[in-house]
Structures are given as C-alpha cells and as structure tokens.
Design a protein around this motif. Structure first.
Motif, PDB file in Angstrom:
ATOM      1  N   THR A  12       0.839  -1.213   0.000  1.00  0.00           N
ATOM      2  CA  THR A  12       0.000   0.000   0.000  1.00  0.00           C
ATOM      3  C   THR A  12       0.866   1.253   0.000  1.00  0.00           C
ATOM      4  N   LYS A  45       5.421   9.329   0.641  1.00  0.00           N
ATOM      5  CA  LYS A  45       6.729   9.015   1.238  1.00  0.00           C
ATOM      6  C   LYS A  45       7.734  10.164   1.115  1.00  0.00           C
ATOM      7  N   ALA A 124       3.792  -4.917  -5.346  1.00  0.00           N
ATOM      8  CA  ALA A 124       4.213  -3.517  -5.176  1.00  0.00           C
ATOM      9  C   ALA A 124       4.837  -3.409  -3.786  1.00  0.00           C
ATOM     10  N   GLU A 177      18.767  14.592   2.608  1.00  0.00           N
ATOM     11  CA  GLU A 177      17.478  15.246   2.881  1.00  0.00           C
ATOM     12  C   GLU A 177      17.175  15.270   4.379  1.00  0.00           C
ATOM     13  N   ASP A 297       9.177   0.565  -6.567  1.00  0.00           N
ATOM     14  CA  ASP A 297      10.586   0.368  -6.212  1.00  0.00           C
ATOM     15  C   ASP A 297      11.046  -1.091  -6.329  1.00  0.00           C
ATOM     16  N   MET A 307      13.387   3.895  -8.975  1.00  0.00           N
ATOM     17  CA  MET A 307      13.116   4.089  -7.540  1.00  0.00           C
ATOM     18  C   MET A 307      12.745   5.511  -7.176  1.00  0.00           C
ATOM     19  N   TYR A 308      11.936   6.163  -8.013  1.00  0.00           N
ATOM     20  CA  TYR A 308      11.320   7.407  -7.557  1.00  0.00           C
ATOM     21  C   TYR A 308       9.913   7.545  -8.093  1.00  0.00           C
TER      22      TYR A 308
HETATM   23  P1  FAD Z   1       6.816   1.405  -0.644  1.00  0.00           P
HETATM   24  O1  FAD Z   1       6.321   2.747  -0.333  1.00  0.00           O
HETATM   25  O2  FAD Z   1       8.053   0.929   0.041  1.00  0.00           O
HETATM   26  O3  FAD Z   1       5.626   0.393  -0.333  1.00  0.00           O
HETATM   27  C1  FAD Z   1       5.828  -0.990  -0.198  1.00  0.00           C
HETATM   28  C2  FAD Z   1       4.596  -1.595   0.417  1.00  0.00           C
HETATM   29  O4  FAD Z   1       4.704  -3.032   0.360  1.00  0.00           O
HETATM   30  C3  FAD Z   1       4.373  -1.263   1.872  1.00  0.00           C
HETATM   31  O5  FAD Z   1       2.992  -1.052   2.086  1.00  0.00           O
HETATM   32  C4  FAD Z   1       4.840  -2.526   2.598  1.00  0.00           C
HETATM   33  O6  FAD Z   1       4.217  -2.717   3.842  1.00  0.00           O
HETATM   34  C5  FAD Z   1       4.368  -3.579   1.615  1.00  0.00           C
HETATM   35  N1  FAD Z   1       5.028  -4.887   1.704  1.00  0.00           N
HETATM   36  C6  FAD Z   1       6.333  -5.198   1.494  1.00  0.00           C
HETATM   37  N2  FAD Z   1       6.539  -6.516   1.633  1.00  0.00           N
HETATM   38  C7  FAD Z   1       5.341  -7.062   1.947  1.00  0.00           C
HETATM   39  C8  FAD Z   1       4.883  -8.398   2.220  1.00  0.00           C
HETATM   40  N3  FAD Z   1       5.693  -9.460   2.187  1.00  0.00           N
HETATM   41  N4  FAD Z   1       3.576  -8.567   2.533  1.00  0.00           N
HETATM   42  C9  FAD Z   1       2.721  -7.520   2.559  1.00  0.00           C
HETATM   43  N5  FAD Z   1       3.102  -6.259   2.300  1.00  0.00           N
HETATM   44  C10 FAD Z   1       4.387  -6.029   1.997  1.00  0.00           C
HETATM   45  N6  FAD Z   1      10.921  10.021  -4.768  1.00  0.00           N
HETATM   46  C11 FAD Z   1      10.682  11.124  -5.529  1.00  0.00           C
HETATM   47  O7  FAD Z   1      10.311  10.981  -6.692  1.00  0.00           O
HETATM   48  N7  FAD Z   1      10.822  12.375  -5.022  1.00  0.00           N
HETATM   49  C12 FAD Z   1      11.212  12.590  -3.733  1.00  0.00           C
HETATM   50  O8  FAD Z   1      11.321  13.746  -3.309  1.00  0.00           O
HETATM   51  C13 FAD Z   1      11.465  11.451  -2.900  1.00  0.00           C
HETATM   52  N8  FAD Z   1      11.817  11.612  -1.613  1.00  0.00           N
HETATM   53  C14 FAD Z   1      12.000  10.523  -0.824  1.00  0.00           C
HETATM   54  C15 FAD Z   1      12.323  10.699   0.511  1.00  0.00           C
HETATM   55  C16 FAD Z   1      12.523   9.617   1.347  1.00  0.00           C
HETATM   56  C17 FAD Z   1      12.872   9.842   2.795  1.00  0.00           C
HETATM   57  C18 FAD Z   1      12.411   8.296   0.820  1.00  0.00           C
HETATM   58  C19 FAD Z   1      12.637   7.100   1.717  1.00  0.00           C
HETATM   59  C20 FAD Z   1      12.099   8.097  -0.511  1.00  0.00           C
HETATM   60  C21 FAD Z   1      11.879   9.205  -1.345  1.00  0.00           C
HETATM   61  N9  FAD Z   1      11.549   9.045  -2.700  1.00  0.00           N
HETATM   62  C22 FAD Z   1      11.306  10.158  -3.471  1.00  0.00           C
HETATM   63  C23 FAD Z   1      11.337   7.704  -3.286  1.00  0.00           C
HETATM   64  C24 FAD Z   1       9.856   7.348  -3.316  1.00  0.00           C
HETATM   65  O9  FAD Z   1       9.279   7.720  -2.097  1.00  0.00           O
HETATM   66  C25 FAD Z   1       9.668   5.860  -3.594  1.00  0.00           C
HETATM   67  O10 FAD Z   1      10.147   5.604  -4.907  1.00  0.00           O
HETATM   68  C26 FAD Z   1       8.221   5.382  -3.523  1.00  0.00           C
HETATM   69  O11 FAD Z   1       7.571   5.849  -2.368  1.00  0.00           O
HETATM   70  C27 FAD Z   1       8.155   3.850  -3.580  1.00  0.00           C
HETATM   71  O12 FAD Z   1       6.825   3.416  -3.461  1.00  0.00           O
HETATM   72  P2  FAD Z   1       6.446   1.875  -3.515  1.00  0.00           P
HETATM   73  O13 FAD Z   1       4.943   1.832  -3.410  1.00  0.00           O
HETATM   74  O14 FAD Z   1       7.099   1.216  -4.657  1.00  0.00           O
HETATM   75  O15 FAD Z   1       7.106   1.217  -2.212  1.00  0.00           O
END
Ligand code: FAD
Length: 403
Positions: A12, A45, A124, A177, A297, A307-308
């Motif tokens: 999520t 995030k 995801a 950051e 990611d 990864m953004y």
């Molecule tokens: P995540 O947000 O990591 O979500 C993964 C989900 O999977 C979570 O809900 C987790 O609980 C769930 N999950 C994992 N494994 C399991 C499992 N086995 N069973 C059930 N659930 C599971 N990007 C930008 O473009 N601009 C920015 O300014 C920027 N700033 C950032 C600042 C910080 C501090 C960080 C950490 C990242 C930043 N990023 C930025 C990167 C960006 O936030 C990420 O690329 C993005 O949020 C990734 O989203 P995601 O949904 O792929 O992964």
C-alpha cells in the motif's frame, strides 16, 4: 477455506495505491484487495524527509487511513499482514496474520483464513533499507531507519521535545534530505559517509562539495571519507560512533541512510525472474509469470529500476490501462530528481552510462554540470543553487530514461 478476489495488490505504498486509484479512474469495477505489512495509511513518502523542519506530527503526514482508503477505492484493505509466500500454481497467497500482535484491532477487516486467492496479482512491495553492518542490541534502541510512516512515527517519538544530537550515516539522497530537514528542525546533525563528497551517485565532486559547503556553513558536521569502526553505548543514553580516522561522535540517535534494496524475496521464492535491481518485468509490467505484474521500487522495468515517484506513477497508469483491457507499454521521460535540500537546492538527472566528460560551469553554490558522451551529446546533468532553473531546458535536451 480461502477468500476470493479478482485483483490482489501486495503493498500500500504509492505504487500499490496508485494502481488501484488509476483503475477506478478508468471506471474499472472489479474486486480489488490491497494487502500490506504496514498500517495501510495513504501517505506521500517523499514528505517524510520534510516533516521535521515543520515539526509535523506523524498523523499529519497520513492523508487517509486504511479504512478511509478502502471507502475511497471501494477496495478491501488488509493491514499489518505480511504475505509469507506465493503459490503461483494455485494462485494463492499465504498470509502471516499471526505476525501482527495488533492484527484484529488494526486490520480494517478480519480475515477468515490465512490464504487469499487471486486471478491477477500485482507485487508492489517496495524496497527495504540496507544495513552496512549489524547493529549491536545494546545500541539498537537508539538506531533508526526511516523508510515508511511507521518508521517516521518511531523516530519522531525518540527525538523527544528538545534539540537532539543525530548522527546520520550515509550521504545519498535520503541521508542528505534528513540532514537538511533535521537541521532545520533545530537538531544537531553530523553526517558520516565513506565517500569523499555528498550525493556521490547524483553529483560530480564540485557540486557535492558545494552542497557540503552549504551544510558546513549551517553548522552541520561532515565526516566524509570515513567508515565506522564501532557503534557503542556511552554514559547515560548516549551512543558513540568511533570512526577509522580516530574521531568519535557522541549522539542521542543514529539514523542509518545506507541505501535500499528491492524486496524481491517473495517473487524469487515463487520462481519469478528477479535480479539485484528488482523483479524483472517487461514494458507492460508483466513478470515472468503471466498472471503476475510488478511496479514501483520493487520492479525493474526492461532493465530500469529508477526508484522514484514519476516512474511509478507512469507505471500505475500504464498497468491500469493494460488490466482494464488496453495493453499499454510504459515509457519514462527525462525526469530529473529534485533533492529536497533547501540549504542548497539540487537537481540531478544522472547519466545511465559513464560520460566521456562532465562540462562544469559556475561558481560558489551556483553550478551546472553537463554529462556528455563521446559524440558531445548531453546524456545527463546536475545543477545546484540558482542553476536549478535550467532543469526544464536540459530535461528537454536529455535522452529519456525509458523511451
Ligand atoms: P513502498 O512505499 O516501500 O511500499 C511498499 C509496500 O509493500 C508497503 O505497504 C509494505 O508494507 C508492503 N510490503 C512489502 N513486503 C510485503 C509483504 N511481504 N507482505 C505484505 N506487504 C508487503 N521520490 C521522488 O520521486 N521524489 C522525492 O522527493 C522522494 N523523496 C523521498 C524521501 C525519502 C525519505 C524516501 C525514503 C524516498 C523518497 N523518494 C522520493 C522515493 C519514493 O518515495 C519511492 O520511490 C516510492 O515511495 C516507492 O513506493 P512503492 O509503493 O514502490 O514502495
């Protein structure tokens, strides 16, 4: 017995929620289940590394909780429930509901079984913090990573009321950051990293140095080119980081910002194609298994895992169209990374292959660096200070990330 749903999305984060939202926007009415190891709060995030300057309480960062999200998306949201395994032959997920002590209280729905079946599955699962060394239990309560809202809650709590001394390990995007943000929030920050300059993977050295100068002038202590020999408890609640150059840094808290790794374990154990860069997917976000897709990611799209946020948003849009019946390939533009360091603004679009040369111009904090290949073509750039305004012009001239 096992409950049934047409589409199941694991995760999520912005990728999982973004996909569900994009599907609903297309008018798709299928049954959607989102399942998450965390609280299922819908939050941005990138805002995690802007919250301390503004003194934002964790709950201010959550746009909606899991129950509100379920209402908005007309979806079932299962929280605090890690998926332990995928059975691709039987299209079933094995859940680890027993993992979560607050499961019944926090989950917006109580599951009747530990299995969940799907017709289509989307992974995801994001990326997890990477630890460069193991943390001794004696200092573990003072050592943190911040990669999701639950982490932010814990760190926010540990910071307490007054100014704290925070040692940040790592000089990449997340480390820089949080350095700027915690400093702006009144805390005393030290940065420790093995590289000689800040943002080593995004900026050529003169620009990394310019950011370092801005941090230094603000009173932030930089220990670059150093590795940590030991991290141990000291008097009271202090911890002490001893560096290989003989220096010792006392701190209240340590924040580890030492990189992230795609969470590919589930996919790998199920026999899907994965690499260290993520779950391998094609332009339609399809994994090596026809019923299973991946984005965000955790996904390496045709060899690229950026990864953004912008790439995952484009992926969510394309995958929603594909699932709704119009097969759609994703493409990524020349989307530069905007680093949130107000002490010195930084924008970077790193070249994907080593450049023949960097053409560097400017002075003080206002520097532009253009990466060129051997034909003199622009293949990436990095900008600091006033030069960040060249972002749009240079993005137009640079090659796309995934054409
Ligand atoms: P995540 O947000 O990591 O979500 C993964 C989900 O999977 C979570 O809900 C987790 O609980 C769930 N999950 C994992 N494994 C399991 C499992 N086995 N069973 C059930 N659930 C599971 N990007 C930008 O473009 N601009 C920015 O300014 C920027 N700033 C950032 C600042 C910080 C501090 C960080 C950490 C990242 C930043 N990023 C930025 C990167 C960006 O936030 C990420 O690329 C993005 O949020 C990734 O989203 P995601 O949904 O792929 O992964």
């Amino acid at each position: 017995s096992s409950s049934h749903a047409a589409l199941v999305i694991i995760g999520t984060g912005m990728a999982g929620i973004g996909l569900a939202r994009a599907l609903r926007r297309l008018g798709d009415q299928r049954s959607i289940t989102l399942i998450s190891a965390d609280s299922g709060d819908d939050y941005s995030k990138p805002l995690l590394s802007t919250g301390f300057a503004k003194g934002l309480a964790p709950d201010k960062l959550a746009q909606r909780n899991a129950a509100e999200l379920g209402d908005e998306l007309n979806a079932r949201i299962i929280t605090h429930t890690p998926v332990a395994a995928l059975d691709v032959d039987n299209r079933t997920l094995l859940l680890d509901a027993g993992q979560a002590p607050n499961y019944e209280k926090l989950s917006s729905e109580k599951l009747s079984s530990e299995k969940l079946s799907y017709d289509t599955l989307v992974l995801a699962t994001g990326a997890a913090p990477r630890m460069p060394f193991s943390i001794d239990p004696s200092v573990a309560p003072r050592c943190f990573t911040i990669n999701d809202l639950d982490d932010y809650r814990r760190f926010h709590q540990a910071l307490g009321q007054g100014p704290a001394r925070v040692a940040i390990v790592g000089a990449g995007l997340v480390g820089c950051e949080f350095t700027n943000d915690l400093h702006a929030g009144g805390h005393h920050v030290s940065v420790i990293a093995p590289e000689a300059t800040l943002l080593p993977r995004l900026l050529p050295a003169p620009l990394g140095n310019a950011l370092g100068d801005a941090f230094n002038e603000a009173g932030i202590r930089l220990c670059l080119g150093c590795t940590i020999d030991s991290l141990a408890p000291s008097s009271g609640d202090d911890i002490v980081l001893r560096l290989d150059n003989g220096e010792a840094i006392s701190a209240d808290l340590a924040l580890m910002a030492t990189g992230i790794t795609p969470r590919t374990a589930l996919a790998e154990a199920a026999g899907l194609s994965v690499s260290p860069s993520g779950i391998q997917v094609d332009r339609q976000l399809r994994t090596s298994h026809p019923d299973i897709y991946a984005l965000g990611d955790v996904a390496c799209v045709d060899g690229v895992n950026a990864m953004y946020v912008q790439p995952l948003q484009a992926s969510a849009k394309a995958l929603a169209a594909t699932l709704a019946g119009t097969p759609t390939s994703v493409s990524f533009g020349a989307w530069p990374i905007v680093v949130k360091t107000p002490l010195l603004p930084v924008v970077a679009y790193p070249p994907t292959t080593p450049p023949e040369r960097w053409r560097i111009e400017g002075e003080g904090g206002d520097i532009s660096a253009l990466a060129e290949n051997k034909d003199g073509r622009l293949i990436g750039f990095a900008l600091t200070g006033g030069c960040v305004r060249r972002k749009v012009e240079l993005s137009r001239a640079a090659p796309t990330l995934l054409g």
